[in-house]
Design a protein around this motif. Structure first.
Motif, short mmCIF file in Angstrom:
data_model
loop_
_atom_site.label_atom_id
_atom_site.label_comp_id
_atom_site.label_asym_id
_atom_site.label_seq_id
_atom_site.Cartn_x
_atom_site.Cartn_y
_atom_site.Cartn_z
N TRP A 146 1.60 -4.99 9.61
CA TRP A 146 2.10 -3.92 8.75
C TRP A 146 3.56 -3.61 9.07
CZ3 TRP A 146 -0.75 -1.28 5.00
CH2 TRP A 146 -2.11 -1.63 4.94
N ARG A 194 -4.31 6.21 2.61
CA ARG A 194 -3.51 5.08 2.15
C ARG A 194 -4.30 4.31 1.09
NH1 ARG A 194 -0.34 2.00 6.76
NH2 ARG A 194 -2.45 1.50 7.49
N GLU A 195 -3.59 3.85 0.05
CA GLU A 195 -4.26 3.16 -1.04
C GLU A 195 -3.53 1.87 -1.41
OE1 GLU A 195 -4.38 5.64 -4.53
OE2 GLU A 195 -2.21 5.95 -4.55
N PHE A 196 -4.28 0.98 -1.97
CA PHE A 196 -3.76 -0.31 -2.41
C PHE A 196 -2.89 -0.14 -3.63
CE2 PHE A 196 -3.63 -4.76 -3.16
CZ PHE A 196 -3.92 -5.00 -4.50
N GLN A 237 0.85 5.72 0.85
CA GLN A 237 0.15 6.90 1.32
C GLN A 237 0.92 8.13 0.92
OE1 GLN A 237 -0.70 7.02 5.55
NE2 GLN A 237 -2.41 8.42 5.20
N TYR A 247 -5.55 -6.80 6.40
CA TYR A 247 -4.18 -7.04 6.83
C TYR A 247 -3.98 -6.68 8.31
CZ TYR A 247 -3.30 -7.18 1.81
OH TYR A 247 -3.33 -7.49 0.47
N ALA A 283 2.35 -5.29 3.91
CA ALA A 283 1.40 -5.81 4.89
C ALA A 283 1.21 -7.31 4.64
CB ALA A 283 0.08 -5.08 4.78
N PHE A 292 0.85 -1.18 0.00
CA PHE A 292 0.00 0.00 0.00
C PHE A 292 0.89 1.23 0.00
CE2 PHE A 292 -4.29 -1.64 1.01
CZ PHE A 292 -3.97 -2.96 1.25
N GLU A 320 -7.48 -2.54 3.14
CA GLU A 320 -6.55 -2.38 4.27
C GLU A 320 -6.89 -3.27 5.46
OE1 GLU A 320 -5.95 2.34 4.23
OE2 GLU A 320 -5.01 1.31 5.93
N SER A 321 -8.15 -3.32 5.79
CA SER A 321 -8.57 -4.02 7.00
C SER A 321 -8.35 -5.52 6.91
CB SER A 321 -10.04 -3.71 7.31
OG SER A 321 -10.87 -4.11 6.23
#
Length: 123
Positions: A113, A44-46, A38, A110, A96, A36, A107-108
């Motif tokens: 991190w 934050r992005e994939f 940011q 993972y 992650a 990811f 995000e959730s």
């Protein structure tokens, strides 16, 4: 599992950079891995992900054809090879890990991190 990302730095537009993420404290081959990023002032992005076997990879549309994710389960590492870098790729990049069945772009999914590594692309 603990994750340590490295390899960030300053690169010119059009250049390349390879990020690495080293895992410890778990059975690395049991985890799907994601990257990811940011950017300043943004969420934050994939970026992309790779399945535990290393066979399947997934990428965000904005990096397809430019970034490649790979992993070495024997060395407990996952890499993000970035090429044709653009100023908009400037961000802190995070690796992650997950062993759940959730969507790898979320995000959730993972629980584990790394600390992030800064990539700056100059114009």
């Amino acid at each position: 599992v603990q994750l340590q990302a490295s390899g960030g730095g300053l690169v010119q537009t059009g250049g390349s950079l390879r990020l690495s993420c080293a895992a410890s404290g778990g059975t690395f081959s049991m985890y799907d891995m994601g990257w990811f990023r940011q950017a300043p002032g943004k969420e934050r992005e994939f970026v992309g992900a790779i399945r535990r076997s290393g066979i399947m990879t997934y990428y965000a549309d904005f990096v397809k054809g430019r970034f490649i994710i790979s992993r070495d389960n024997a060395k407990n590492t996952v890499s993000l090879q970035m090429s044709s870098l653009k100023p908009e790729d400037t961000a802190v990049y995070y690796c992650a890990a997950t062993n759940s069945l959730g969507r790898l772009s979320v995000e959730s999914t993972y629980p584990y991190w790394g600390q992030g590594t800064l990539v700056t692309v100059s114009s």
